[in-house]
Structures are given as structure tokens and as C-alpha cells.
Enzyme design. Structure first.
Site, mmCIF file in Angstrom:
data_model
loop_
_atom_site.group_PDB
_atom_site.id
_atom_site.type_symbol
_atom_site.label_atom_id
_atom_site.label_comp_id
_atom_site.label_asym_id
_atom_site.label_seq_id
_atom_site.Cartn_x
_atom_site.Cartn_y
_atom_site.Cartn_z
ATOM 1 N N GLU A 1 0.824 -1.212 0.000
ATOM 2 C CA GLU A 1 0.000 0.000 0.000
ATOM 3 C C GLU A 1 0.857 1.260 0.000
ATOM 4 O O GLU A 1 0.538 2.240 -0.680
ATOM 5 C CB GLU A 1 -0.930 -0.010 1.214
ATOM 6 N N ARG B 1 0.582 3.840 -3.161
ATOM 7 C CA ARG B 1 -0.029 5.131 -2.828
ATOM 8 C C ARG B 1 1.016 6.229 -2.653
ATOM 9 O O ARG B 1 0.884 7.310 -3.222
ATOM 10 C CB ARG B 1 -0.867 5.009 -1.548
ATOM 11 N N ASP C 1 -4.753 -9.899 -8.366
ATOM 12 C CA ASP C 1 -5.055 -8.998 -9.473
ATOM 13 C C ASP C 1 -3.909 -8.161 -10.047
ATOM 14 O O ASP C 1 -3.542 -8.288 -11.207
ATOM 15 C CB ASP C 1 -6.196 -8.077 -9.058
ATOM 16 N N GLU D 1 -12.728 0.413 -9.614
ATOM 17 C CA GLU D 1 -12.355 -0.546 -10.661
ATOM 18 C C GLU D 1 -13.320 -0.578 -11.849
ATOM 19 O O GLU D 1 -12.895 -0.718 -12.998
ATOM 20 C CB GLU D 1 -12.217 -1.948 -10.053
ATOM 21 N N THR E 1 -1.321 0.882 -10.197
ATOM 22 C CA THR E 1 -2.581 0.298 -9.737
ATOM 23 C C THR E 1 -3.356 1.222 -8.812
ATOM 24 O O THR E 1 -4.484 0.914 -8.453
ATOM 25 C CB THR E 1 -2.326 -1.068 -9.062
#
Length: 660
Positions: free
Chosen positions: A268, A272, A401, A535, A621
Site C-alpha cells: 500500500e 499510494r 489482481d 475498478e 494500480t
């Protein structure tokens, strides 16, 4: 065995609940000692030490001493015949000094100890005369001095690197008035989300828009790291909200500190923070963002200190100690976490000239290439100690994913030269098509989950990103199957739209099934929530870019209106607990990815294609755009050629080791 409940958060996977020990912060008031009592304890310890030294120092007259003055020199042993004492091959000169000199030295030492002792007592008395507030202020001043010294040591100047010739970092104004109005509405929603975070949660990781206060989760550790600020920067920039961008930049420059005792999610924080800082740097050219990204990356590197080089899921930014989530299969690392580092780490090596980042992610690829894959599929769990797969669970949704996404995007970001990444992507997608993709009785194409040889006919909201991925990877696919994969992307987009359209609120649930008569609807209560996820809208945007079919803008506007109607509150935007209820309850969280991804993709959906064109930019992502590293895409082509050759050599060296 019951699987622990998981927190629905960002990126491409679902982080767990914090199952660690409970907080004991409520005992602090009863356990805290006053500063004066602490000083008295320190003073008593110091006095004990001083008197111990005074009474128990050895008497040098009872031991041989070696006084190394100018006249006391060690020289190699030579047999002089003059009676010098031989010790271990050396001669000791000056042994004829009388005992008086040693006694003088002992007395001088005792006097010094007494003087130091008396001075310490006087200083302690002066301290105890001061007020509690004065003592606290002095402690805080000293802490700030130390912090500034550490900060100066960590902030090393980076080598000058030419910025690529960036294309499409602003603009995108649509021609027709209706589209412009919709775009402006999305921009206004961004301002509402940002201004309320600025007012009620500034510096906190996220916002509770109903309680109107800051919010955080275990993925960010225990520190206020301003996740929403970092995540939102590039969205602010491309929307032309430069005043708000400047506010965020100033906070990052003065307050974003990574030398904190805090355990964070490597995945994360990478997508981010490092992704957000790198994107802000490329868009604005402000060095502070690059410097902060490199500082943080250095704090993540200890996570790779495992027997296999597969990183831990979490790392303490101060101590460098890493560990994995307690709920993960047999202490495993997670595919979507250790497999979602490549884009950011390649850019870190490009910007710093340091190959370590590139080597870390290529080592992961090397290890995966050597492993057997059941049915050609990548399981979601890999043990970082043994290098063996954990539970044989494969998903294109949570836990798996973005690994597949980053294989494709590594190829795109390399200007389509990273052919190994493209091969791995094509192999994986062929296995996914064979084992995971099915058509329901009602004609909906969905992507299930593979668990120990069995297909679970359930699809998550997170999996809906795959429609955009198939479209993005259509060009360059094997056997001239570009049309096939573009159509597959369209079918996934349609299924995910149905999951929205079959709810009361026209917002999609977290997961939906395809069993019996239930198609594209959530069955369990704990799968009916919507937490402002991006998404589905992400796939709408990619499909719009590649087809310009107006239905994708229509579907995107339906989602925009639903978010505005049901998620907007006075203090920002909140998630919904049940999208099938006409009177929904709020979860009271404004996720940082709502500003980073959801609103950005909506804004791009209603912008012209010349804003962040896909042949020049690749989105990580978390929707942070990073430039394609074109061979000659630079304002200083000579310097970039050297940097490009540096990366190319690293790449081919790593590929060479893959083949041996």
C-alpha cells in the site's frame, strides 16, 4: 477453518483486520511518571555510578601499567643486554618511574570524579527548580534538533536526471458543452472531497466525513502520514487545482516524515506513496516529491531481507523489521503485494542511478520464472522463507489482481522492450481464460476464483479492473487476438455494469455471484457494501479510450450521479453499507483512493484523449501516471541515452540470469 474478516481497502487486494494486541493507551495516564521523578531516578543512578567508580577503581600501584608518553615507547624486541623486560615480543621502556607518579595520577582522577559529581548535582538541582512546562519545552527542543540532524543525513543530493519529454499533462477540454459540464461537476466533487479533508482531517491518512475527523487503518501504521494528500496530488494537478496542489506540496515538504516507529504495508505504501510522489514529481517537476519518494523507498528495502528475496507484507519504517499478515496461508507473502512493485521500482532506479530497486523486482521475477505453476496458474500465496507456494488459491481479484496488471504494464512502460514481462502476461492470461473465465446461464461473462482445482463462481468488484486490462493488452497479443481481447474487455465491462444496475442505489456491491438464479448480485450481507471503489469506472475509461463507444460515458455518468446522490455528505463522501437498501447506512470513511482513482478516472472519462495519452503514460494500480521510458523521449537526449543504457544493461543482465 474460518478465514478472518478482511478490511475492504485499496489497490487490488483486501487487507485484513488488525488482529494484533489491543491498545493500552487508556492506561497511560495512570502509568505516566512525572518528569521530576524521572530526573530523580536518573540522578540517583548517576550518583551510584560515580561512587562505584570512586571506591572500586583498581589500585594501579598493585598492577603493571603501561604509560605511553613520549618516553614510554613500544619497540620490537631486541636483545640489548641491559635488562629491559620482554613482553610478548615487545620491550617496555620507562619501568624505572617511581610509584609517586602513579599516586599523583590516582589523586587527579579522584578529584576529577568528585568535580564531575558535584557539577552533575548542581545541574540536577537547577533542572528540578524549573516548571514542568519548561522541562517539556527543553525536551521537545532537543528532540527537534536530533530529528533535524537525522533528516539532514537522510536527505542526500540525488544525481541530476533529465525529465522525459512529457506529453499531455494538462488540457483535455472536451468540445461539446454537455461533456464539459459533466467534467466540471466531477471537478467540483473533487474540491468538495479535498476541502473537507483539508478542514477536518488534515495530516491524517483519511477522513471520517460524518464524524468530521481524521481516520486511519492498520495499513498505514500508527502515524499520521497524510495518505490522502499524497494520493490526491496528481488528480489535483491534472484538474488544474493548483492552489490545492500547492497546499499538499507544502505539507509534504514540512511534515511528511518516514523516520517514525510505525509498521506499514509495503504494497500500500508503494502504490499510494511512492507512486503518488513519483507522479507528482513528473507532472510538476518539483524535486521535493522525488526526494521524498527515494527516502521512503530506502525505508522499504529491509522488507526484502528474507531467505528468498520475496519481501514481507509489512515493515517497520524505523527498525526495518518485517513480517507477514497473520491470516495469510502458512506465513506467506501475497502475489498481488510482492508482484506490484515493478513500475515504481524501475522509475526509482531511473531517477537515482541506483540499480538496487530494479534488481529487487527482477529477482522476484527470476524466482517466479523457475517455479512450477499448478494448471499454469499463479497461486496467491508464496512463502518467503521456503520459496514454496502456499494454499493453491488463484484470483484475478483480491490477492492476485495487480500482479497480472504489472506484468502488462512493465512491458508498456519499457516502450514494449521488456518482452519477458509480456510473455509472462500472455502465458498467465491464457491459463486464466482456460480455468477461470466462464459465461453464466444468463449470458454474462465473469472471472471466477480457482481454489484447489475447483472454480468458485463469484466475482469481486476488484476483479472488474480486468476489463480495462484486457483492452489495454489487446495490442501486441499472440496470434492476432487483439480483437478477441478487446471484446473480452467489453464483456467484463458489461457484467460489471450489470452488478451496478441490479442494485437499488445503482452502485456495485463488493462481490457478486453467478449461482442458480442469482447473477451479478451479492448474496451475503457482508458483500453488499460499496466503499467508493474505482475498478468499474477504470474499465469504463479504458474501454472509452479504445472504442469511443458512448455507452461507457453514459455508464460512467450513471455512477457519478449515484455517488453524488447517495455518498455525498456535508463533510465529504462516505461509503455505503448496503447498496440494495433504499435507506442505506454510511460507513463514515472517505478512502484516499476515492480522490486518487475514482474521481481521476471519471474526470479522464469526460476529457479528450490528449490528456495523459496512453502511448506516453502508464497508470500504476493506484491510478498514478508514470511516463513510458521511450528510448529518445527526453529534453536532454544524450544524458537520457546513458541512463537508458544503464537500465537496458540491468534488464538484459537480469534476463540472462533468468535463462540460466
Amino acid at each position: 477453518m474460518t478465514t478472518p474478516a478482511l478490511l475492504p481497502l485499496s489497490g487490488r487486494r483486501i487487507p485484513p483486520l488488525n488482529l494484533g494486541p489491543p491498545s493500552f493507551s487508556h492506561h497511560r495516564a495512570t502509568l505516566r511518571l512525572s518528569e521530576k521523578f524521572i530526573l530523580l531516578l536518573i540522578l540517583s543512578a548517576f550518583i551510584t555510578l560515580c561512587f562505584g567508580a570512586f571506591f572500586f577503581l583498581p589500585d594501579s600501584s598493585k598492577h603493571k601499567r603501561f604509560d605511553l608518553g613520549l618516553e614510554d615507547v613500544l619497540i620490537p624486541h631486541v636483545d640489548t643486554g641491559k635488562g629491559e623486560k620482554d613482553l610478548g615480543g615487545f620491550l617496555i621502556h620507562g619501568q624505572g618511574h617511581d610509584e609517586h607518579r602513579h599516586r599523583e595520577e590516582e589523586e587527579r582522577l579522584r578529584n576529577k570524579i568528585r568535580a564531575d559529581h558535584e557539577r552533575a548535582l548542581e545541574e540536577a538541582k537547577e533542572k528540578l527548580k524549573k516548571s514542568r512546562e519548561t522541562i517539556q519545552a527543553e525536551i521537545e527542543t532537543e528532540k527537534n534538533k536530533i530529528a533535524q540532524e537525522i533528516k539532514k543525513k537522510e536527505t542526500k543530493p540525488l544525481p541530476p536526471v533529465p525529465l522525459p519529454n512529457l506529453i499531455g499533462i494538462n488540457g483535455g477540454e472536451p468540445e461539446d458543452e454537455d461533456t464539459r459540464e459533466k467534467r466540471e461537476k466531477i471537478k467540483e466533487m473533487m474540491k468538495h472531497a479535498w476541502s473537507n479533508y483539508r478542514k477536518y482531517g488534515w495530516g491524517h491518512n483519511e477522513l471520517k466525513p460524518i464524524a468530521m475527523k481524521g481516520h486511519s487503518t492498520n495499513i498505514f501504521g500508527s502515524s499520521k502520514m497524510g495518505a490522502t494528500i499524497v494520493d490526491a496530488l496528481d488528480t489535483l494537478y491534472i484538474m488544474g487545482l493548483h492552489e490545492e496542489f500547492k497546499e499538499g506540496q507544502e505539507w509534504i515538504d514540512h511534515n511528511l516524515d518516514f523516520s517514525v516507529n510505525s509498521e506499514v504495508s509495503v504494497f500500500e505504501v508503494n502504490i499510494r506513496f511512492i507512486g503518488g510522489l513519483l507522479a507528482a514529481y513528473y507532472l510538476s517537476g518539483q524535486e521535493v516529491f522525488k526526494n521524498k519518494a527515494v527516502q521512503l523507498a530506502g525505508k522499504l528495502l529491509p522488507a526484502f531481507n528474507t531467505p528468498t528475496g520475496i519481501p514481507w507484507a509489512m515493515v517497520n519504517l524505523k527498525s526495518g523489521i518485517g513480517r507477514n499478515w497473520g491470516w495469510a496461508s502458512a506465513g506467506s507473502s501475497i502475489l498481488a503485494e510482492f508482484g506490484t512493485l515493478h513500475m515504481e521500482f524501475v522509475h526509482l532506479s531511473y531517477l537515482t542511478g541506483d540499480p538496487v530497486y530494479f534488481q529487487k523486482v527482477m529477482h522476484i521475477r527470476k524466482l517466479l520464472q523457475k517455479m512450477d505453476r499448478p494448471d499454469g496458474l499463479y497461486p496467491n500465496y508464496l512463502n518467503p522463507k521456503t520459496g514454496r507456494w502456499g494454499q493453491h488459491h488463484t484470483s484475478v481479484g483480491g490477492l492476485g489482481d495487480s500482479f497480472y496488471e504489472y506484468l502488462l504494464k512493465a512491458w508498456l512502460m519499457s516502450d514494449k522492450t521488456d518482452i519477458e514481462a509480456r510473455k509472462m502476461y500472455d502465458d498467465a492470461i491464457e491459463a486464466i481464460e482456460k480455468h477461470l473465465i466462464r459465461t453464466s446461464n444468463g449470458g454474462l461473462t465473469f472471472i471466477g476464483e480457482w481454489k484447489n482445482g475447483h472454480l468458485e463462481r463469484k466475482m469481486g468488484h476488484l476483479t472488474c479492473f480486468a476489463g480495462g486490462m484486457f483492452a489495454l493488452g489487446a495490442d501486441g497479443s499472440r496470434k492476432d487476438k487483439a480483437g478477441h481481447y478487446l471484446q473480452l474487455g467489453a464483456e467484463i465491462a458489461h457484467t460489471c455494469h450489470e452488478s451496478y444496475d441490479r442494485t437499488v442505489l445503482k452502485l456495485g456491491p463488493e462481490a457478486f455471484k453467478f449461482d442458480g438464479g442469482a447473477e451479478a448480485v451479492a448474496v451475503r450481507q457482508n458483500e453488499k457494501y460499496y466503499i467508493l471503489r474505482p475498478e468499474v469506472i477504470e474499465t469504463y475509461w479504458y474501454m472509452w479510450r479504445f472504442t469511443h463507444d458512448p455507452k461507457y460515458r453514459q455508464w460512467g455518468w450513471e455512477a457519478t450521479e449515484a455517488i453524488e446522490k447517495y455518498c455525498r455528505v456535508r463533510g465529504g463522501f462516505s461509503g455505503i453499507k448496503d447498496v440494495y437498501s433504499s435507506a442505506p447506512a454510511y460507513d463514515d470513511v472517505q478512502q484516499s483512493f476515492f480522490l486518487a482513482e475514482t474521481l481521476k478516472y471519471l474526470y479522464l472519462l469526460f476529457s479528450n484523449d490528449d490528456l495523459l495519452p496512453l502511448d506516453h503514460w502508464v497508470f500504476n494500480t493506484e491510478a498514478h501516471p508514470l511516463p513510458v521510458l521511450h528510448l529518445a523521449n527526453t529534453t536532454l537526449s544524450g544524458n537520457l541515452d546513458l541512463r537508458w543504457h544503464f537500465l537496458s544493461k540491468l534488464y538484459w543482465d537480469c534476463l540472462g540470469s533468468l535463462n540460466h
